[in-house]
Write a protein that holds these residues in place. Structure first.
Motif, PDB file in Angstrom:
ATOM      1  N   GLN A  16      -2.162  13.306  -1.230  1.00 30.39           N
ATOM      2  CA  GLN A  16      -1.964  13.850   0.112  1.00 30.39           C
ATOM      3  C   GLN A  16      -1.712  12.778   1.166  1.00 30.39           C
ATOM      4  O   GLN A  16      -1.039  13.125   2.337  1.00 30.39           O
ATOM      5  CB  GLN A  16      -3.063  14.931   0.360  1.00 30.39           C
ATOM      6  CG  GLN A  16      -3.221  16.081  -0.480  1.00 30.39           C
ATOM      7  CD  GLN A  16      -1.858  16.768  -0.734  1.00 30.39           C
ATOM      8  OE1 GLN A  16      -1.095  16.964  -0.034  1.00 30.39           O
ATOM      9  NE2 GLN A  16      -1.509  17.055  -2.005  1.00 30.39           N
ATOM     10  N   PHE A  17      -2.435  11.796   0.931  1.00 32.65           N
ATOM     11  CA  PHE A  17      -2.498  10.708   1.904  1.00 32.65           C
ATOM     12  C   PHE A  17      -1.565   9.394   1.426  1.00 32.65           C
ATOM     13  O   PHE A  17      -1.382   9.075   0.433  1.00 32.65           O
ATOM     14  CB  PHE A  17      -4.077  10.154   2.078  1.00 32.65           C
ATOM     15  CG  PHE A  17      -4.993  11.006   2.646  1.00 32.65           C
ATOM     16  CD1 PHE A  17      -5.098  11.287   4.072  1.00 32.65           C
ATOM     17  CD2 PHE A  17      -5.565  11.816   1.928  1.00 32.65           C
ATOM     18  CE1 PHE A  17      -6.015  12.047   4.759  1.00 32.65           C
ATOM     19  CE2 PHE A  17      -6.440  12.700   2.239  1.00 32.65           C
ATOM     20  CZ  PHE A  17      -6.814  12.956   3.660  1.00 32.65           C
ATOM     21  N   PRO A  18      -1.131   8.845   2.755  1.00 27.75           N
ATOM     22  CA  PRO A  18      -0.174   7.811   2.429  1.00 27.75           C
ATOM     23  C   PRO A  18      -0.850   6.472   1.815  1.00 27.75           C
ATOM     24  O   PRO A  18      -0.449   5.721   0.974  1.00 27.75           O
ATOM     25  CB  PRO A  18       0.371   7.146   3.812  1.00 27.75           C
ATOM     26  CG  PRO A  18       0.253   8.403   4.682  1.00 27.75           C
ATOM     27  CD  PRO A  18      -0.927   9.179   4.023  1.00 27.75           C
ATOM     28  N   GLU A  19      -2.304   6.626   2.105  1.00 30.66           N
ATOM     29  CA  GLU A  19      -3.102   5.478   1.533  1.00 30.66           C
ATOM     30  C   GLU A  19      -3.023   5.677  -0.102  1.00 30.66           C
ATOM     31  O   GLU A  19      -3.481   4.759  -0.759  1.00 30.66           O
ATOM     32  CB  GLU A  19      -4.493   5.399   2.170  1.00 30.66           C
ATOM     33  CG  GLU A  19      -4.767   5.151   3.305  1.00 30.66           C
ATOM     34  CD  GLU A  19      -4.293   6.464   4.484  1.00 30.66           C
ATOM     35  OE1 GLU A  19      -3.982   7.464   4.091  1.00 30.66           O
ATOM     36  OE2 GLU A  19      -4.894   6.428   5.591  1.00 30.66           O
ATOM     37  N   GLY A  20      -2.964   6.698  -0.606  1.00 24.83           N
ATOM     38  CA  GLY A  20      -3.009   6.852  -2.060  1.00 24.83           C
ATOM     39  C   GLY A  20      -1.965   6.246  -2.795  1.00 24.83           C
ATOM     40  O   GLY A  20      -2.099   6.094  -3.960  1.00 24.83           O
ATOM     41  N   LYS A  21      -0.737   5.815  -1.987  1.00 27.79           N
ATOM     42  CA  LYS A  21       0.330   5.088  -2.626  1.00 27.79           C
ATOM     43  C   LYS A  21       0.089   3.751  -2.285  1.00 27.79           C
ATOM     44  O   LYS A  21       0.857   2.647  -3.014  1.00 27.79           O
ATOM     45  CB  LYS A  21       1.713   5.408  -2.020  1.00 27.79           C
ATOM     46  CG  LYS A  21       1.803   6.939  -2.418  1.00 27.79           C
ATOM     47  CD  LYS A  21       3.106   7.610  -1.591  1.00 27.79           C
ATOM     48  CE  LYS A  21       3.221   8.927  -1.796  1.00 27.79           C
ATOM     49  NZ  LYS A  21       2.119   9.939  -1.563  1.00 27.79           N
ATOM     50  N   ASP A  22      -1.032   3.067  -1.537  1.00 27.11           N
ATOM     51  CA  ASP A  22      -1.165   1.771  -1.416  1.00 27.11           C
ATOM     52  C   ASP A  22      -2.196   1.305  -2.375  1.00 27.11           C
ATOM     53  O   ASP A  22      -3.341   1.524  -2.624  1.00 27.11           O
ATOM     54  CB  ASP A  22      -1.864   1.720   0.085  1.00 27.11           C
ATOM     55  CG  ASP A  22      -2.136   0.203   0.693  1.00 27.11           C
ATOM     56  OD1 ASP A  22      -2.199  -0.833  -0.171  1.00 27.11           O
ATOM     57  OD2 ASP A  22      -2.640   0.137   1.726  1.00 27.11           O
ATOM     58  N   SER A  23      -1.782   0.349  -3.334  1.00 28.28           N
ATOM     59  CA  SER A  23      -2.662  -0.282  -4.026  1.00 28.28           C
ATOM     60  C   SER A  23      -3.865  -1.011  -3.680  1.00 28.28           C
ATOM     61  O   SER A  23      -4.531  -1.473  -4.480  1.00 28.28           O
ATOM     62  CB  SER A  23      -1.637  -1.436  -5.323  1.00 28.28           C
ATOM     63  OG  SER A  23      -1.411  -2.543  -4.241  1.00 28.28           O
ATOM     64  N   ASP A  24      -3.980  -1.229  -2.328  1.00 27.66           N
ATOM     65  CA  ASP A  24      -4.944  -2.007  -1.763  1.00 27.66           C
ATOM     66  C   ASP A  24      -6.190  -0.905  -1.410  1.00 27.66           C
ATOM     67  O   ASP A  24      -7.220  -1.458  -1.128  1.00 27.66           O
ATOM     68  CB  ASP A  24      -4.796  -2.645  -0.521  1.00 27.66           C
ATOM     69  CG  ASP A  24      -5.715  -3.455   0.280  1.00 27.66           C
ATOM     70  OD1 ASP A  24      -6.423  -4.323  -0.698  1.00 27.66           O
ATOM     71  OD2 ASP A  24      -6.077  -3.395   1.402  1.00 27.66           O
ATOM     72  N   VAL A  25      -5.909   0.185  -1.525  1.00 28.13           N
ATOM     73  CA  VAL A  25      -6.809   1.413  -1.237  1.00 28.13           C
ATOM     74  C   VAL A  25      -7.072   2.072  -2.487  1.00 28.13           C
ATOM     75  O   VAL A  25      -6.772   2.384  -3.504  1.00 28.13           O
ATOM     76  CB  VAL A  25      -6.291   2.351  -0.385  1.00 28.13           C
ATOM     77  CG1 VAL A  25      -7.162   3.642  -0.036  1.00 28.13           C
ATOM     78  CG2 VAL A  25      -5.719   1.771   0.910  1.00 28.13           C
ATOM     79  N   SER A  26      -8.954   1.819  -2.775  1.00 24.62           N
ATOM     80  CA  SER A  26      -9.484   2.458  -3.657  1.00 24.62           C
ATOM     81  C   SER A  26     -10.356   3.819  -2.993  1.00 24.62           C
ATOM     82  O   SER A  26     -10.747   4.002  -2.140  1.00 24.62           O
ATOM     83  CB  SER A  26     -10.484   1.554  -3.971  1.00 24.62           C
ATOM     84  OG  SER A  26     -11.333   2.280  -5.159  1.00 24.62           O
ATOM     85  N   PHE A  27     -10.189   4.980  -4.001  1.00 24.17           N
ATOM     86  CA  PHE A  27     -10.922   6.000  -3.739  1.00 24.17           C
ATOM     87  C   PHE A  27     -12.192   6.036  -4.674  1.00 24.17           C
ATOM     88  O   PHE A  27     -12.151   5.867  -5.932  1.00 24.17           O
ATOM     89  CB  PHE A  27     -10.084   7.258  -3.893  1.00 24.17           C
ATOM     90  CG  PHE A  27      -8.761   7.305  -2.988  1.00 24.17           C
ATOM     91  CD1 PHE A  27      -8.718   8.439  -2.421  1.00 24.17           C
ATOM     92  CD2 PHE A  27      -7.647   6.629  -3.175  1.00 24.17           C
ATOM     93  CE1 PHE A  27      -7.692   8.556  -1.552  1.00 24.17           C
ATOM     94  CE2 PHE A  27      -6.744   6.713  -2.220  1.00 24.17           C
ATOM     95  CZ  PHE A  27      -6.730   7.825  -1.514  1.00 24.17           C
ATOM     96  N   GLY A  28     -13.336   6.676  -4.161  1.00 24.29           N
ATOM     97  CA  GLY A  28     -14.317   6.875  -4.853  1.00 24.29           C
ATOM     98  C   GLY A  28     -15.386   8.079  -4.384  1.00 24.29           C
ATOM     99  O   GLY A  28     -15.169   8.420  -3.399  1.00 24.29           O
TER     100      GLY A  28
END
Length: 83
Positions: A25-37
């Motif tokens: 859902q978020f553009p950040e999800g396609k950014d390899s520099d962003v981690s989700f936890g």
């Protein structure tokens, strides 16, 4: 509150799907520099059961800062909101 479905399903069952949901859902999800936890704790409020998902900038964290971009409540029904 936003309502979205994960791959046509109206119910998100666990924190892994919560993370996948946000990445979609978020553009950040396609950014390899962003981690989700997440801390894997299922919480509840007046809107239902949810997991708290943290978005982190990996490069900022490596540089010694927290790197936190934000926290989101992702509800099992597919709703999400800024925590």
């Amino acid at each position: 509150m936003n309502y979205l479905k994960l791959n046509g399903c109206s119910l998100i069952q666990d924190q892994v799907l919560e993370e996948v949901f946000l990445k979609q859902q978020f553009p950040e999800g396609k950014d390899s520099d962003v981690s989700f936890g997440t801390d894997n704790k299922l919480l509840t409020d007046d809107n239902g059961a949810y997991y708290v998902i943290q978005l982190v900038s990996i490069s900022t964290r490596v540089s010694g800062k927290t790197g936190t971009l934000g926290y989101y409540k992702v509800y099992q029904a597919g709703n999400y909101r800024l925590y």
